[in-house]
Design an enzyme around this catalytic site. Structure first.
Site, PDB file in Angstrom:
ATOM      1  N   GLU A 149       0.867  -1.086  -0.077  1.00 22.85           N
ATOM      2  CA  GLU A 149      -0.290   0.566  -0.119  1.00 22.85           C
ATOM      3  C   GLU A 149       0.909   1.250   0.471  1.00 22.85           C
ATOM      4  OE1 GLU A 149      -4.002   0.373   2.149  1.00 22.85           O
ATOM      5  OE2 GLU A 149      -3.187   2.084   3.169  1.00 22.85           O
TER       6      GLU A 149
ATOM      7  N   ARG B 283     -15.436   3.678   4.177  1.00 21.54           N
ATOM      8  CA  ARG B 283     -16.598   4.847   5.002  1.00 21.54           C
ATOM      9  C   ARG B 283     -15.241   6.293   5.124  1.00 21.54           C
ATOM     10  NH1 ARG B 283     -18.009   6.314  10.830  1.00 21.54           N
ATOM     11  NH2 ARG B 283     -16.277   7.177  11.123  1.00 21.54           N
ATOM     12  N   GLY B 284     -14.550   5.673   5.410  1.00 25.81           N
ATOM     13  CA  GLY B 284     -13.145   6.809   5.670  1.00 25.81           C
ATOM     14  C   GLY B 284     -13.683   7.532   7.274  1.00 25.81           C
TER      15      GLY B 284
ATOM     16  N   ALA C   2     -19.920   1.787   4.716  1.00 27.42           N
ATOM     17  CA  ALA C   2     -18.925   1.199   4.215  1.00 27.42           C
ATOM     18  C   ALA C   2     -19.796  -0.056   3.043  1.00 27.42           C
ATOM     19  CB  ALA C   2     -17.401   0.392   4.438  1.00 27.42           C
TER      20      ALA C   2
ATOM     21  N   LYS D  64     -20.791  -5.830   5.013  1.00 29.10           N
ATOM     22  CA  LYS D  64     -19.452  -5.200   3.971  1.00 29.10           C
ATOM     23  C   LYS D  64     -19.633  -6.656   2.820  1.00 29.10           C
ATOM     24  CE  LYS D  64     -16.549  -3.277   6.347  1.00 29.10           C
ATOM     25  NZ  LYS D  64     -15.698  -2.108   6.502  1.00 29.10           N
TER      26      LYS D  64
ATOM     27  N   GLN E  18      -6.370  -3.443   9.163  1.00 29.86           N
ATOM     28  CA  GLN E  18      -5.931  -2.368  10.332  1.00 29.86           C
ATOM     29  C   GLN E  18      -4.080  -2.940  10.767  1.00 29.86           C
ATOM     30  OE1 GLN E  18      -4.521   0.087  10.404  1.00 29.86           O
ATOM     31  NE2 GLN E  18      -6.218   2.071  11.414  1.00 29.86           N
TER      32      GLN E  18
END
Length: 302
Positions: free
Chosen positions: A17, A108-109, A128, A169, A180
């Site tokens: 990433e 979603r953020g 999300a 989701k 995460q």
């Protein structure tokens, strides 16, 4: 290549990433580091964008450059609900497709800086799973990845509710979960067990951020809330102002962490590279993950 094909190959899927640099100097440094990262033959690369989509154009520029120079590497763009209407999301997705991306990391953020609660944009999306549903219905050609929180999303009232939200989701169409960062593998294994118990059957890929300095890890803890094993902090603190010593501790710990994850049948590892290559490249080399052929050959070595 479809995500299902990547995660059904022999050997773990390895992905990196990146984030779009804010300066030309940062871009030049990333270009230097990226060539080294590509020697590890990642299965795909993703790129973030800033809070509220503040660096969307830079994200697309970076993805375009990678696609031009490395056309065989599948690319994914992050996409959040923050600050965007559905039509604005569609506009970005179309631009990303034209840039050459194959996947979307649907999130979603976080609320914008200075705000506590998430508020959807006018004509925007709140969750999300709504973003995943839109992607699956309107862009079936794109692979969809979602985010998971081994230590529970900070806004979730309980781990059980968090897993329920994650399953929504997946049921909506997310094909892979990227987690995460975390530093205690037992936390990940318990999270994975809860996911399986809830009926989540898609690949759950641990996110790993190698520690490169004591200052870095303190910043990570303050921002992410990740639990840090006491013995790891002690080893880092033992090196005081010795940055190379701290770096060595972080890489050594990450090698052991990834080795244990692979020994416990994870589907892959997603490295948070922070636009640097040395630590991630060293880890891949130490564990014979540097090429797809090595990952296939050494699949049963862990």
């Amino acid at each position: 290549m479809k995500l299902s094909e990547i995660y059904h190959q022999s050997g773990p899927a390895i992905s990196f990433e990146l984030f779009p640099p804010k300066t030309w100097k940062g871009l030049a440094q990333l270009c230097d580091h990226f060539s080294e990262l590509m020697t590890c033959e990642p299965d795909f690369v993703t790129c973030t964008y800033g809070a509220g989509g503040s660096s969307q154009d830079s994200t697309l520029d970076l993805l375009h450059w990678i696609h031009q120079d490395y056309p065989d590497i599948p690319l994914g763009s992050h996409l959040t609900c923050v600050g965007s209407s559905v039509d604005e999301l569609r506009t970005y997705i179309q631009k990303a497709i034209e840039t050459g991306i194959s996947y979307i990391v649907a999130l979603r953020g976080d609320p914008p800086q200075g705000e506590v609660d998430f508020k959807p944009a006018p004509d925007g999306l709140r969750y999300a799973n709504e973003l995943v549903t839109m992607l699956r219905n309107e862009y079936p050609q794109l692979g969809i990845l979602g985010g998971g929180y081994p230590e529970t999303h900070p806004e979730a009232p309980s781990p059980e509710v968090d897993i329920d939200n994650l399953k929504r989701k997946v049921d909506a169409g997310a094909e892979v979960i990227l987690t995460q960062l975390f530093y205690d593998n037992d936390i990940f294994f318990r999270f994975r067990d809860r996911c399986v118990k809830a009926g989540i059957t898609v690949p759950i890929t641990p996110g790993v951020l190698p520690i490169t300095s004591l200052a870095q890890v303190k910043r990570i803890i303050s921002l992410s809330g990740a639990a840090l094993p006491a013995h790891l902090m002690q080893r880092l603190e033992a090196h005081g102002g010795d940055e190379e010593g701290q770096y060595a501790v972080g890489v050594y710990y990450a090698v052991r962490q990834v080795e244990q994850l692979l020994a416990n049948d994870v589907d892959g590892v997603h490295f948070y590279v922070l636009n640097k290559s040395r630590a991630t490249t060293l880890i891949c080399r130490a564990l014979n993950l540097s090429t797809r052929a090595q990952r296939t050959r050494n699949y049963n070595a862990f």
